[in-house]
Design a protein around this motif. Sequence first.
Motif, PDB file in Angstrom:
ATOM      1  N   THR A 113     -10.533   9.288  -9.722  1.00 33.06           N
ATOM      2  CA  THR A 113      -9.689  10.465  -9.846  1.00 33.06           C
ATOM      3  C   THR A 113      -9.645  10.977 -11.275  1.00 33.06           C
ATOM      4  O   THR A 113      -9.599  12.159 -11.530  1.00 33.06           O
ATOM      5  N   GLY A 162      -6.308   1.468  -7.051  1.00 28.97           N
ATOM      6  CA  GLY A 162      -7.290   2.393  -6.498  1.00 28.97           C
ATOM      7  C   GLY A 162      -7.487   3.555  -7.444  1.00 28.97           C
ATOM      8  O   GLY A 162      -7.373   3.412  -8.651  1.00 28.97           O
ATOM      9  N   MET A 163      -7.759   4.740  -6.899  1.00 27.76           N
ATOM     10  CA  MET A 163      -7.973   5.944  -7.682  1.00 27.76           C
ATOM     11  C   MET A 163      -9.065   5.759  -8.710  1.00 27.76           C
ATOM     12  O   MET A 163      -8.989   6.251  -9.822  1.00 27.76           O
ATOM     13  N   ASP A 186      -0.286  10.633  -6.572  1.00 31.70           N
ATOM     14  CA  ASP A 186      -1.104  10.257  -7.722  1.00 31.70           C
ATOM     15  C   ASP A 186      -0.277   9.338  -8.599  1.00 31.70           C
ATOM     16  O   ASP A 186       0.908   9.180  -8.389  1.00 31.70           O
ATOM     17  N   GLN A 190      -3.310   5.671   4.868  1.00 27.65           N
ATOM     18  CA  GLN A 190      -3.119   4.602   3.894  1.00 27.65           C
ATOM     19  C   GLN A 190      -4.334   4.547   2.981  1.00 27.65           C
ATOM     20  O   GLN A 190      -5.460   4.323   3.423  1.00 27.65           O
ATOM     21  N   ALA A 191      -4.111   4.770   1.709  1.00 23.10           N
ATOM     22  CA  ALA A 191      -5.210   4.792   0.746  1.00 23.10           C
ATOM     23  C   ALA A 191      -5.777   3.394   0.543  1.00 23.10           C
ATOM     24  O   ALA A 191      -5.042   2.416   0.441  1.00 23.10           O
ATOM     25  N   ASN A 237      -9.224   6.796  -1.444  1.00 21.07           N
ATOM     26  CA  ASN A 237      -8.518   6.678  -2.713  1.00 21.07           C
ATOM     27  C   ASN A 237      -9.274   7.356  -3.853  1.00 21.07           C
ATOM     28  O   ASN A 237      -9.333   6.858  -4.974  1.00 21.07           O
ATOM     29  N   ARG A 242       3.101   6.025  -7.799  1.00 27.63           N
ATOM     30  CA  ARG A 242       2.509   5.365  -6.653  1.00 27.63           C
ATOM     31  C   ARG A 242       3.527   5.215  -5.546  1.00 27.63           C
ATOM     32  O   ARG A 242       4.649   4.786  -5.750  1.00 27.63           O
ATOM     33  N   SER A 295      -7.270   2.300   6.399  1.00 28.80           N
ATOM     34  CA  SER A 295      -7.912   3.140   5.382  1.00 28.80           C
ATOM     35  C   SER A 295      -9.363   3.445   5.729  1.00 28.80           C
ATOM     36  O   SER A 295     -10.030   4.173   4.999  1.00 28.80           O
ATOM     37  N   ILE A 332      -8.185  11.057   0.655  1.00 33.47           N
ATOM     38  CA  ILE A 332      -7.001  10.197   0.590  1.00 33.47           C
ATOM     39  C   ILE A 332      -7.343   8.770   0.996  1.00 33.47           C
ATOM     40  O   ILE A 332      -7.034   7.814   0.280  1.00 33.47           O
ATOM     41  N   SER A 361       0.821  -1.210   0.000  1.00 40.32           N
ATOM     42  CA  SER A 361       0.000   0.000   0.000  1.00 40.32           C
ATOM     43  C   SER A 361       0.851   1.254   0.000  1.00 40.32           C
ATOM     44  O   SER A 361       1.905   1.307   0.619  1.00 40.32           O
ATOM     45  N   GLU A 393      -7.441   0.132  -1.245  1.00 40.94           N
ATOM     46  CA  GLU A 393      -7.125  -0.497  -2.523  1.00 40.94           C
ATOM     47  C   GLU A 393      -8.112  -1.607  -2.815  1.00 40.94           C
ATOM     48  O   GLU A 393      -8.733  -2.163  -1.909  1.00 40.94           O
TER      49      GLU A 393
END
Length: 430
Positions: free
Chosen positions: A425, A421-422, A49, A412-413, A373, A36, A264, A370, A3, A415
């Motif tokens: 975004t 993740g993301m 990002d 911690q984002a 994510n 990452r 997270s 954050i 992570s 996943e």
Amino acid sequence: MKSARIQTKLYTNARLSITSVTPSQTSGRKRVRARRGRQVQLGERRVLDRREVEVKPITMAAPASASASAASSASAAPTFPTVKADVVSVDDLKRLASSKVLDAEDATLKAIHASLGRDGLGIIAVRGVQGLKEAREALLPLADRLALLEDKELKSLEDEKSSYSIGWSHGKETLEGGVPDTFKGSFYANPMHNELEVTEEELKLYPSYTRPNIWPTRSIPELQPALMTLGNLIVTHGVLLAKVCDQLVKKELGLEKSDDLGSSSIEEGIKDSFAAKARLLHYFPPKEDESLDGEDDDENKMGNWCGWHLDHGSLTGLTGAMFTDCNENQVGNPDPERCGLYVKSRKGDTVRVTYDKDCVAYQVGEVSEILSNGVLKATPHCVVGASGKKAAGVARNTFAVFMQPKWDLELQAAEDKNGCGMVETKDTSQ
């Protein structure tokens, strides 16, 4: 799964400095390339990002003088649409929180996603909080009494060691350009604990959060129970909303409801935190000569009662504002077409957002962006003051509770099962 982690340093909401993933929401053009797990310094922020993004911060220029700001900024603020925040009920939140199955088609879950996700305004109202009406009526008028205390007593309620983040604060914060913000007074307290059991090192490193509350016990003895009662209500229901937000994150990441988000989890970060910060606000009434129309029509200067900013924590709980004659007598909003909370969407649209006084409104902070994510999004917002002759002598009182993880939490984002993740975004509008 490996992570990406971010070590963050927290400050009070008025002194924003926090890691964030907010492409297209911030001013001054800079190109940031990040991979990452790598942290990139950008001014006072760090950006995490996987792709190149263009960061455009929204800034609020300072007025030429503090005395002129109320006259020119709010009164000439451009006219924007007014929208009402979407509402979810406490009963529906409890139902979702206790359900054993994650229903992707649930209407309440969809409403939260629409409000707090990529295309939302980052705010949602919660109705059905038992005891809210009585608690609000008990606390908000006390902001008038605080503001009317003798200067000597107000001075005794200040706590310089906490950077004025405990007790009374007036004129200690500054607008951009170094102009003191004298338009509002604030009273800060931890709404959950009067005094924390902390080490000497924590007291030294994090005084804004670890120093004990201060109360005007002789002049306003009812302030402490009133603030703690309303603060507890907002935090308790904020934790409930955060639990459902965790479910939304799992859904968007393709996880099962039984999957553990670990550090997270937005809920766990709030529930296990000592860092909640309550802020009772008193916006001083403009004088008649300060509330006449001005000539400034710059959107970036419109937030004279509170400039454009992002909340740095997990969730911010807000009561409906109460307007008074400064003597605890309630009056109507003297400028109902313009005064209030403004939000800028991720598409760049500015709207005034309203919600009923029988609701608690919750706004997403950068920490939740954050941790989720990118499923949840923090949005810039400001407060525009009342203008016009009717505004003279009318104060605005409100109450905010900033809920955030404990000061030493490593963010911690979340996943998905593949370590990705993301999911929201990327801007799909282009």
